[in-house]
Design a protein around this motif. Structure first.
Motif, short mmCIF file in Angstrom:
data_model
loop_
_atom_site.label_atom_id
_atom_site.label_comp_id
_atom_site.label_asym_id
_atom_site.label_seq_id
_atom_site.Cartn_x
_atom_site.Cartn_y
_atom_site.Cartn_z
N ALA A 24 33.09 -116.80 20.87
CA ALA A 24 32.49 -115.63 21.52
C ALA A 24 31.85 -115.95 22.87
CB ALA A 24 31.48 -114.97 20.58
N PRO A 25 31.07 -117.05 23.02
CA PRO A 25 30.45 -117.29 24.33
C PRO A 25 31.46 -117.43 25.47
CG PRO A 25 29.39 -118.63 22.66
CD PRO A 25 30.60 -118.01 22.00
N ALA A 26 32.53 -118.21 25.25
CA ALA A 26 33.53 -118.40 26.31
C ALA A 26 34.24 -117.10 26.63
CB ALA A 26 34.54 -119.47 25.90
N LEU A 27 34.60 -116.34 25.60
CA LEU A 27 35.30 -115.07 25.83
C LEU A 27 34.39 -114.08 26.52
CD1 LEU A 27 37.80 -113.36 25.45
CD2 LEU A 27 37.02 -112.79 23.14
N PHE A 28 33.13 -114.02 26.11
CA PHE A 28 32.18 -113.11 26.74
C PHE A 28 32.01 -113.45 28.23
CE2 PHE A 28 27.80 -112.60 28.26
CZ PHE A 28 27.69 -111.22 28.24
N LEU A 29 31.85 -114.73 28.55
CA LEU A 29 31.68 -115.12 29.95
C LEU A 29 32.89 -114.75 30.78
CD1 LEU A 29 29.93 -118.62 29.80
CD2 LEU A 29 29.09 -116.57 30.93
N ALA A 30 34.09 -114.98 30.25
CA ALA A 30 35.30 -114.65 31.00
C ALA A 30 35.39 -113.15 31.26
CB ALA A 30 36.53 -115.13 30.23
N LEU A 31 35.12 -112.34 30.25
CA LEU A 31 35.22 -110.88 30.41
C LEU A 31 34.11 -110.33 31.29
CD1 LEU A 31 36.11 -109.90 26.73
CD2 LEU A 31 37.64 -109.83 28.71
N LEU B 48 20.53 -112.29 42.08
CA LEU B 48 19.41 -113.23 41.98
C LEU B 48 18.30 -112.66 41.11
CD1 LEU B 48 18.04 -115.85 42.78
CD2 LEU B 48 17.26 -114.74 44.87
N ILE B 49 18.00 -111.39 41.27
CA ILE B 49 16.92 -110.78 40.49
C ILE B 49 17.32 -110.66 39.02
CG2 ILE B 49 15.65 -108.62 40.12
CD1 ILE B 49 15.64 -108.32 43.18
N THR B 50 18.53 -110.18 38.74
CA THR B 50 18.92 -110.01 37.34
C THR B 50 19.17 -111.35 36.65
OG1 THR B 50 21.22 -109.66 38.05
CG2 THR B 50 19.87 -107.71 37.67
N SER B 51 19.42 -112.42 37.41
CA SER B 51 19.61 -113.73 36.79
C SER B 51 18.30 -114.31 36.27
CB SER B 51 20.24 -114.72 37.77
OG SER B 51 19.32 -115.10 38.78
N LEU B 52 17.18 -113.65 36.56
CA LEU B 52 15.89 -114.08 35.99
C LEU B 52 15.73 -113.64 34.55
CD1 LEU B 52 13.55 -113.22 39.00
CD2 LEU B 52 14.47 -115.46 38.38
N GLN B 53 16.70 -112.90 34.01
CA GLN B 53 16.59 -112.38 32.65
C GLN B 53 16.32 -113.47 31.61
OE1 GLN B 53 19.69 -112.29 30.37
NE2 GLN B 53 19.13 -110.70 28.93
N PRO B 54 17.02 -114.61 31.63
CA PRO B 54 16.71 -115.61 30.60
C PRO B 54 15.27 -116.13 30.66
CG PRO B 54 18.83 -116.06 31.62
CD PRO B 54 18.18 -114.99 32.45
N LEU C 211 23.32 -117.57 28.71
CA LEU C 211 24.70 -117.50 29.18
C LEU C 211 24.82 -116.80 30.53
CD1 LEU C 211 26.53 -116.53 25.85
CD2 LEU C 211 26.74 -118.70 27.08
N PHE C 212 23.86 -115.92 30.83
CA PHE C 212 23.93 -115.18 32.08
C PHE C 212 23.75 -116.07 33.31
CE2 PHE C 212 23.40 -111.74 29.13
CZ PHE C 212 24.09 -110.69 29.70
N PHE C 213 23.20 -117.28 33.11
CA PHE C 213 23.14 -118.22 34.23
C PHE C 213 24.53 -118.60 34.72
CE2 PHE C 213 18.85 -119.84 32.55
CZ PHE C 213 18.15 -119.08 33.45
#
Length: 297
Positions: A13-20, A103-109, A250-252
């Motif tokens: 799931a992580p790899a597929l999610f990142l690709a999509l 940049l702003i939304t990548s602060l989510q983690p 994963l969002f990073f």
């Protein structure tokens, strides 16, 4: 409570999610050339509802029971489908650069790591904090290398912060209150909520311009199936079976993965500074997603 053993397919799931999810930004760029942003988002949600409604009637999956379960599903839809995506599109419309928004939304983690102990009842140790710090540094390097960060549009900045808060809130809410429901039923409720919010906003704020071209139809089809149906289902399932801080990390990797996909599809070059950023983001993910004993989560 989720069952003790997660499904076997969850390993990929992580790899597929990142690709999509990452390729969705590239595909969205194609579609927005032919439609207004919120109009395109409402059209996307309408297509999802039109696909899921007949499936619900044909397959008759078990529906959530009780007002509380329906309320939880609707709240996730409000935060993720309506809040996050509407704020994202409105931020871009109000002059926020794509780099500044990313940049702003990548602060989510980081927000997840701060709030998870209190809301989702999970502990974030020093090793994972180090991974989160590396991840946000790597994502920032990729974004700075790819685009000039322009956050001078006050309303655009406000919408970007709204998008960040919505996806953070949706992740934590799903982890804390999420109910196990058949994906057809849960997605139909959540995208129905998204459509109920985005369609009036599009009618109010935009001329609702659409050019029915092959590029728009291809983009729409990919976003409906790949992102709205598959990727979101993967994300919510990973959150339900894993720790919110690990999954959100994963969002990073989304900005680096998007940069690579844009290079392959749109021939957008990757500046030299972006490569060490990708390495840092990958190292951060490795630290966050591994158990103390060394085995991946």
């Amino acid at each position: 409570m989720p069952p003790a053993a997660p499904p076997a397919w969850l390993k990929i799931a992580p790899a597929l999610f990142l690709a999509l999810w990452s390729s969705g930004f590239v595909v969205l760029k194609v579609g927005l050339a032919y439609a207004d942003p919120l109009t395109f988002l409402a059209l996307r949600y309408a297509c999802v509802v039109l696909i899921l409604a007949p499936l619900l009637l044909a397959l008759r999956p078990p529906l959530p029971t009780g007002v509380q379960a329906w309320t939880h599903l609707a709240m996730v839809g409000l935060l993720l489908q309506a809040g996050y995506f509407c704020f994202t599109y409105l931020s871009l419309k109000q002059g926020m650069s794509a780099g500044g928004l990313a940049l702003i939304t990548s602060l989510q983690p980081i927000l997840i790591g701060l709030l998870a102990p209190a809301i989702a009842h999970e502990r974030v140790d020093a090793r994972r904090w180090a991974g989160l710090a590396l991840g946000v540094t790597g994502a920032a390097l990729v974004i700075v290398a790819k685009a000039s960060i322009d956050v001078l549009a006050p309303l655009g900045l406000l919408f970007a912060v709204g998008a960040l808060l919505c996806i953070t809130g949706g992740t934590l809410y799903e982890k804390r209150f999420g109910v196990q429901v058949h994906p057809i039923a849960s997605n139909l409720v959540q995208y129905g909520v998204g459509l109920a919010v985005t369609a009036p906003l599009a009618f109010w704020l935009e001329p609702m311009h659409i050019e029915w071209t092959g590029g728009l139809l291809g983009s729409l089809a990919y976003l409906v199936v790949g992102n709205s149906l598959v990727a979101i289902t993967l994300l919510l399932t990973m959150i339900r079976y894993g720790e919110a801080s690990r999954v959100s990390a994963l969002f990073f990797l989304v900005p680096p993965c998007t940069a690579v996909i844009a290079l392959l599809i749109l021939r957008e070059p990757i500046p030299p500074l972006a490569w060490p950023g990708m390495a840092l983001a990958a190292l951060g993910i490795l630290l966050v997603t591994r158990k103390p004993g060394g085995a991946p989560k």
